[in-house]
Design a protein around this motif. Structure first.
Motif, mmCIF file in Angstrom:
data_model
loop_
_atom_site.group_PDB
_atom_site.id
_atom_site.type_symbol
_atom_site.label_atom_id
_atom_site.label_comp_id
_atom_site.label_asym_id
_atom_site.label_seq_id
_atom_site.Cartn_x
_atom_site.Cartn_y
_atom_site.Cartn_z
ATOM 1 N N ALA A 109 0.819 -1.210 0.000
ATOM 2 C CA ALA A 109 0.000 0.000 0.000
ATOM 3 C C ALA A 109 0.852 1.260 0.000
ATOM 4 N N GLU A 110 2.100 1.151 0.522
ATOM 5 C CA GLU A 110 2.941 2.336 0.685
ATOM 6 C C GLU A 110 3.345 2.974 -0.635
ATOM 7 N N ILE A 111 3.274 2.233 -1.713
ATOM 8 C CA ILE A 111 3.746 2.833 -2.975
ATOM 9 C C ILE A 111 2.776 3.868 -3.536
ATOM 10 N N PHE A 112 1.533 3.854 -3.033
ATOM 11 C CA PHE A 112 0.523 4.743 -3.621
ATOM 12 C C PHE A 112 0.542 6.110 -2.942
ATOM 13 N N PRO A 113 0.432 7.162 -3.701
ATOM 14 C CA PRO A 113 0.562 8.523 -3.156
ATOM 15 C C PRO A 113 -0.621 8.911 -2.271
ATOM 16 N N ALA A 114 -0.334 9.683 -1.238
ATOM 17 C CA ALA A 114 -1.366 10.112 -0.291
ATOM 18 C C ALA A 114 -2.353 11.087 -0.919
ATOM 19 N N GLU A 115 -2.024 11.640 -2.090
ATOM 20 C CA GLU A 115 -2.931 12.568 -2.773
ATOM 21 C C GLU A 115 -4.166 11.859 -3.308
ATOM 22 N N ALA A 116 -4.130 10.531 -3.345
ATOM 23 C CA ALA A 116 -5.264 9.759 -3.850
ATOM 24 C C ALA A 116 -5.756 8.820 -2.756
ATOM 25 N N GLY A 117 -6.999 8.404 -2.865
ATOM 26 C CA GLY A 117 -7.512 7.387 -1.971
ATOM 27 C C GLY A 117 -6.985 6.021 -2.364
ATOM 28 N N LEU A 118 -7.233 5.037 -1.507
ATOM 29 C CA LEU A 118 -6.731 3.697 -1.787
ATOM 30 C C LEU A 118 -7.796 2.645 -1.484
ATOM 31 N N ILE A 119 -7.954 1.736 -2.429
ATOM 32 C CA ILE A 119 -8.952 0.668 -2.321
ATOM 33 C C ILE A 119 -8.244 -0.678 -2.438
ATOM 34 N N LEU A 120 -8.599 -1.581 -1.544
ATOM 35 C CA LEU A 120 -8.110 -2.956 -1.608
ATOM 36 C C LEU A 120 -9.211 -3.818 -2.230
ATOM 37 N N ALA A 121 -8.887 -4.473 -3.306
ATOM 38 C CA ALA A 121 -9.927 -5.186 -4.062
ATOM 39 C C ALA A 121 -9.507 -6.601 -4.407
ATOM 40 N N ASP A 122 -10.497 -7.433 -4.664
ATOM 41 C CA ASP A 122 -10.279 -8.682 -5.382
ATOM 42 C C ASP A 122 -11.422 -8.811 -6.392
ATOM 43 N N GLY A 123 -11.606 -9.988 -6.944
ATOM 44 C CA GLY A 123 -12.611 -10.125 -7.992
ATOM 45 C C GLY A 123 -14.042 -10.120 -7.490
ATOM 46 N N TYR A 124 -14.206 -10.151 -6.162
ATOM 47 C CA TYR A 124 -15.551 -10.293 -5.607
ATOM 48 C C TYR A 124 -16.033 -9.076 -4.835
ATOM 49 N N GLY A 125 -15.116 -8.196 -4.518
ATOM 50 C CA GLY A 125 -15.513 -7.021 -3.769
ATOM 51 C C GLY A 125 -14.301 -6.169 -3.493
ATOM 52 N N ALA A 126 -14.491 -5.168 -2.649
ATOM 53 C CA ALA A 126 -13.409 -4.231 -2.378
ATOM 54 C C ALA A 126 -13.733 -3.466 -1.109
ATOM 55 N N GLU A 127 -12.694 -2.890 -0.516
ATOM 56 C CA GLU A 127 -12.929 -2.001 0.618
ATOM 57 C C GLU A 127 -12.007 -0.792 0.520
ATOM 58 N N ILE A 128 -12.481 0.299 1.083
ATOM 59 C CA ILE A 128 -11.701 1.534 1.043
ATOM 60 C C ILE A 128 -10.734 1.543 2.221
ATOM 61 N N LEU A 129 -9.445 1.639 1.923
ATOM 62 C CA LEU A 129 -8.426 1.718 2.976
ATOM 63 C C LEU A 129 -8.153 3.167 3.366
ATOM 64 N N ARG A 130 -8.244 4.044 2.389
ATOM 65 C CA ARG A 130 -7.980 5.461 2.669
ATOM 66 C C ARG A 130 -8.865 6.324 1.782
ATOM 67 N N GLU A 131 -9.594 7.237 2.403
ATOM 68 C CA GLU A 131 -10.405 8.182 1.627
ATOM 69 C C GLU A 131 -9.479 9.248 1.037
ATOM 70 N N PRO A 132 -9.800 9.699 -0.152
ATOM 71 C CA PRO A 132 -8.971 10.744 -0.773
ATOM 72 C C PRO A 132 -9.452 12.134 -0.367
ATOM 73 N N PRO A 133 -8.616 13.152 -0.553
ATOM 74 C CA PRO A 133 -9.128 14.515 -0.439
ATOM 75 C C PRO A 133 -10.164 14.760 -1.531
ATOM 76 N N ARG A 134 -11.115 15.630 -1.227
ATOM 77 C CA ARG A 134 -12.154 15.958 -2.221
ATOM 78 C C ARG A 134 -11.851 17.330 -2.806
ATOM 79 N N THR A 135 -11.799 17.408 -4.089
ATOM 80 C CA THR A 135 -11.612 18.693 -4.757
ATOM 81 C C THR A 135 -12.741 18.842 -5.773
ATOM 82 N N PRO A 136 -13.829 19.510 -5.338
ATOM 83 C CA PRO A 136 -15.043 19.521 -6.168
ATOM 84 C C PRO A 136 -14.814 20.094 -7.563
ATOM 85 N N LEU A 137 -15.426 19.448 -8.523
ATOM 86 C CA LEU A 137 -15.405 19.925 -9.898
ATOM 87 C C LEU A 137 -16.166 21.234 -10.018
#
Lengths: 159, 159
Positions: free
Chosen positions: B98-126
């Protein structure tokens, strides 16, 4: 007329083969005009539009299919569709007299292979909030139906 | 893992089975959270997002699938996705640190059957204009793909 089997798109059990064919022809017309199309879209007032088209600038068009004079006469609920679109059309076939359809709506002549616009409707632009709600509803129903086809094992609810 | 055959949804020829499985798991997660999901959505800058989710209020989330360390390291184009979403996630599997992914983005742990959010990302509204453009692009691609399945004889172009 041949339709692909096993398409997980809701088909109203009361819908005639003619209505289904007209829906196909109208879909081709709007697609050719650069609009995306979904059928049987639920509206905020509990009604269900036969066809909703989303234009390249976010234009929302509703098309109500009328496959017979009786079908039109029995149904006054079309007045409920106006608040959910920029433009409202009826679509029918050559066997139904064009005069029965109200001038407040546009008119489309269709068959199972295509359609043409006989009369453009007046445009009454949606508010930004209603347009946004319609774009969300449109995207949601199209994506959910597609998702159900791509991942049928997930057991998503029908839409 | 079993996938339905003949689903007319573009699958990147370079995409691994793992990436495809993760895409499925992430799709289920967002669907369960009340979002609609499309895969492989072209953006205004020529990039193509792996997954775009449309939330009930019009929230736009992009998820980029990374199935290996190399897959992430080789690809800096994720910086181009930020301007097209309110929130950006990476999704990967348990075999990638998980450490390789930048903190500027959220992180999801997934497999073929489902997924869970490990880290929510910052929100920058469009902006409203960009959100509208994304909602139109989302609705269009989902509806066009579905339309191609419902009316294959029409010969619509692939999307």
């Amino acid at each position: 007329m041949v339709y692909s089997p096993a398409i997980a798109v809701p088909r109203d059990g009361r819908q005639s083969d003619m209505a289904h064919a007209l829906q196909r022809g109208v879909g081709r017309l709007f697609r050719a005009r650069g609009h995306a199309v979904v059928t049987e879209l639920g509206l905020g007032n509990g009604r269900r539009a036969d066809i909703v088209a989303l234009g390249p600038q976010g234009e929302i068009t509703i098309v109500e299919i009328k496959s017979s004079i009786e079908d039109f006469r029995a149904d006054r609920k079309w007045l409920d569709y106006g608040p959910y679109c920029d433009a409202l059309f009826f679509a029918s076939h050559a066997g139904v007299p064009a005069e029965i359809f109200p001038a407040e709506a546009g008119l489309i002549l269709a068959d199972g292979y295509g359609a043409e616009i006989l009369r453009e409707p007046p445009r009454t632009p949606l508010t930004a909030a209603r347009r946004k709600a319609m774009m969300i509803a449109f995207g949601k129903v199209a994506a959910h139906r597609l998702h159900g086809l791509v991942d049928p094992e997930a057991g998503f609810a029908e839409l």
